[in-house]
Enzyme design. Structure first.
Site, PDB file in Angstrom:
ATOM      1  N   HIS A 134      -4.133   0.244   1.782  1.00 19.06           N
ATOM      2  CA  HIS A 134      -3.442  -0.772   0.967  1.00 19.06           C
ATOM      3  C   HIS A 134      -3.662  -2.167   1.560  1.00 19.06           C
ATOM      4  O   HIS A 134      -2.745  -2.988   1.605  1.00 19.06           O
ATOM      5  CB  HIS A 134      -1.942  -0.468   0.891  1.00 19.06           C
ATOM      6  CG  HIS A 134      -1.595   0.733   0.057  1.00 19.06           C
ATOM      7  ND1 HIS A 134      -1.513   0.693  -1.316  1.00 19.06           N
ATOM      8  CD2 HIS A 134      -1.319   2.017   0.412  1.00 19.06           C
ATOM      9  CE1 HIS A 134      -1.184   1.893  -1.782  1.00 19.06           C
ATOM     10  NE2 HIS A 134      -1.078   2.719  -0.739  1.00 19.06           N
ATOM     11  N   ASP A 180       0.884   5.083   4.146  1.00 16.77           N
ATOM     12  CA  ASP A 180       0.631   6.108   3.129  1.00 16.77           C
ATOM     13  C   ASP A 180      -0.706   5.880   2.451  1.00 16.77           C
ATOM     14  O   ASP A 180      -1.296   4.800   2.529  1.00 16.77           O
ATOM     15  CB  ASP A 180       1.757   6.102   2.094  1.00 16.77           C
ATOM     16  CG  ASP A 180       1.787   4.823   1.277  1.00 16.77           C
ATOM     17  OD1 ASP A 180       1.512   3.749   1.845  1.00 16.77           O
ATOM     18  OD2 ASP A 180       2.098   4.886   0.071  1.00 16.77           O
ATOM     19  N   GLU A 181      -1.183   6.891   1.780  1.00 21.65           N
ATOM     20  CA  GLU A 181      -2.375   6.830   0.924  1.00 21.65           C
ATOM     21  C   GLU A 181      -3.566   6.173   1.625  1.00 21.65           C
ATOM     22  O   GLU A 181      -4.326   5.422   1.013  1.00 21.65           O
ATOM     23  CB  GLU A 181      -2.040   6.099  -0.386  1.00 21.65           C
ATOM     24  CG  GLU A 181      -0.990   6.850  -1.192  1.00 21.65           C
ATOM     25  CD  GLU A 181      -0.537   6.126  -2.446  1.00 21.65           C
ATOM     26  OE1 GLU A 181      -0.252   6.798  -3.451  1.00 21.65           O
ATOM     27  OE2 GLU A 181      -0.441   4.876  -2.424  1.00 21.65           O
ATOM     28  N   ALA A 182      -3.729   6.499   2.914  1.00 18.74           N
ATOM     29  CA  ALA A 182      -4.868   5.962   3.679  1.00 18.74           C
ATOM     30  C   ALA A 182      -6.070   6.882   3.487  1.00 18.74           C
ATOM     31  O   ALA A 182      -6.637   7.419   4.445  1.00 18.74           O
ATOM     32  CB  ALA A 182      -4.493   5.836   5.149  1.00 18.74           C
TER      33      ALA A 182
END
Length: 525
Positions: free
Chosen positions: A265, A328-330
């Site tokens: 992100h 998150d969401e790496a």
């Protein structure tokens, strides 16, 4: 107390009007003493109500905090009542705000109401402030208006003793996908304060925008903050802007938790400084909504110099305990690199005196001692992922619960909701309320749960009206999950108390979703 509170809330209080005629020839009883959100820990109703009049004064202790809270209360009451309501530190008064050494805890309070007046007693200023929010809700909803209203201004008689279930009761506002001004954030803070929320989590960076000025890396804000989802002009907070948000939140007894998301992100940062990319090439700014494609360059030392500067400057602006590092969401970071990254970054946060909060993917690495993991999974999240978080909790990592299919305020209510997303499903009002944080995550000790937080992501939201519509009526339920004893948790009684909030929202100009699950008063809207 189990169902005693519920039965109290389902009957009208037997208040007797005293001191004049009700408007339009209608007698108006005080609202039931326990008709409050969040539900108080203990309610004992009885006696004649207090009638606030033009002779009422507000007595406060001779302390700066008590005076400020008294001024805050007077500022709410004066426009709608038309009364002077002077503050005094001596003598008798209709409303008294008292700080004492009693055993009320850091945020608890006691409210005593009778025909002679209302007294709110607390050990700490935060408890006194929360007691004032309860008093607001015990007065007619028209007290929230900014023009003189007819009254009468009655407060039901009895005693409320109250303190929170959890110390962490949060709401997150995503200012990265769409930028919200200082004034818009302040408006949301006021809405949070009414329901005794005490943590404001600001999501300050993402692929679509960087929203906080960093002197040592100025292009983060001036270039990385220059756009938003859909290609709008974006924006960012100067340091003075951010400090004003922090100050205003503190005046409402909310702590600001800033988040700089990493290592994913991060496209806004990568676009701002080419050297942060492994290939040394800056990508273009991004205004879409896909996730998981960006990553800071884990092997490069410049990454950690960059993060040290960012954390140092942000920590210096933030008096609160926490700094959220995302995590998150790496998807573009390998697991090994993710672990290495978290091992490098968490000590930087500690170096500048802050406690780490990370999304629950942090538990796939080694959370620092004292760190909190924010769980945002679903009821349907895999057993293995839940077990990973539970194991970290068993080993001492505290948990903040934000299950996306329960408490993400940006999820659509139904398929017809004009705003929001639905990747976690549709989240109607009952679903958002009807779960128990203390028993939600299998294998996680109840003692590991530090609290709850209701995130509001802004991919589809760009105005305060959008915020209000998605937050209300679900936000008060999240606040109740964080504040009220588990024994008070009951949908059938909660929906009655929730419905009674609607006239207050109308008076405050809060546009909300009229869920068919809630028995709204026919007179609203």
């Amino acid at each position: 107390m189990t169902r005693a509170l519920g039965s109290l809330l389902l009957v009208a209080a037997a208040g007797v009007f005293a001191g004049g005629a009700a408007p339009a020839g209608q007698a108006r009883a005080a609202a039931p003493l326990g008709q409050v959100v969040p539900a108080p820990a203990s309610v004992r109703a009885g006696g004649a109500p207090y009638h606030l009049t033009r002779d009422t004064r507000i007595r406060v202790d001779d302390s700066r905090a008590a005076v400020r809270i008294g001024e805050y209360l007077a500022g709410i009451l004066r426009p709608s009542t038309g009364y002077r309501l002077p503050l005094t530190t001596h003598g008798q008064a209709g409303i008294q705000l008292r700080l004492t050494k009693g055993a009320y805890g850091a945020e608890g309070y006691r409210l005593d109401s009778g025909s002679n007046g209302v007294t709110i007693t607390a050990r700490e200023p935060a408890g006194l402030f929360h007691g004032v929010q309860t008093l607001r809700q015990l007065l007619p909803a028209t007290v929230e208006k900014d023009t003189v209203q007819p009254g009468p201004w009655l407060v039901a008689a009895g005693t409320i003793q109250d303190s929170p279930r959890y110390a962490y009761r949060g709401a997150m506002l995503d200012v990265a996908r769409h930028f919200f001004t200082v004034a818009q954030v302040k408006r949301y803070i006021d809405e949070l304060a009414l329901y005794k929320i005490n943590e404001l989590h600001l999501h300050l960076s993402d692929d679509q925008g960087w929203r906080i000025a960093v002197d040592s890396w100025p292009r983060l804000a001036t270039y990385g903050g220059s756009t938003q989802v859909g290609g709008g002009k974006g924006g960012y907070y100067t340091k003075a802007d951010y400090q004003e948000i922090v100050r205003y939140a503190a005046s409402r007894y909310l702590e600001v938790v800033p988040e700089v998301d990493m290592p994913g992100h991060t496209n806004a940062a990568l676009a701002s400084y080419a050297e942060l990319n492994c290939n040394g090439v800056a990508p273009p700014l991004y205004t879409g909504t896909n996730v998981g494609f960006s990553s800071l360059c884990v092997p490069k030392e410049v990454t950690y110099r960059f993060l040290d500067d960012v954390v140092r400057e942000l920590a210096a602006l933030t008096p609160g305990r926490y700094l959220h590092i995302g995590g998150d969401e790496a998807h573009s970071t390998s697991h090994d690199d993710y672990v290495k990254f978290m091992d490098r970054v968490q000590p930087i946060v500690a170096k500048y005196g802050k406690t780490v909060i990370g999304w629950h993917q942090l538990t796939s690495a080694t959370p620092a001692k004292g760190a909190l993991a924010q769980y945002w999974g679903l009821d349907s999240t895999s057993a293995a992922e839940k077990a990973q978080v539970a194991k970290a909790a068993q080993n001492g990592t505290g948990l903040i619960l934000s299950p996306a299919d329960r408490i993400y305020l940006d999820m659509k209510y139904t398929k017809d909701t004009p705003l929001g997303l639905s990747w976690a499903g549709y989240v109607e009002v009952r679903r958002a309320y009807d779960w128990n944080p203390g028993a939600y995550l299998p294998g996680a000790p109840a003692s590991a749960v530090r609290g709850v937080e209701a995130p509001l992501w802004s991919e589809t939201l760009s105005t305060s009206a959008h915020i209000d519509y998605m937050a209300f009526p679900r936000l008060p339920g999240a606040a109740e999950l964080g504040w009220s004893p588990a024994a008070t948790h009951d949908w059938d009684t909660y929906k009655v108390r929730l419905a009674a909030q609607a006239p207050r929202w109308d008076a405050l100009g809060i546009g909300y979703y009229r869920s068919p699950q809630v028995p709204w008063p026919s007179s609203t809207r």
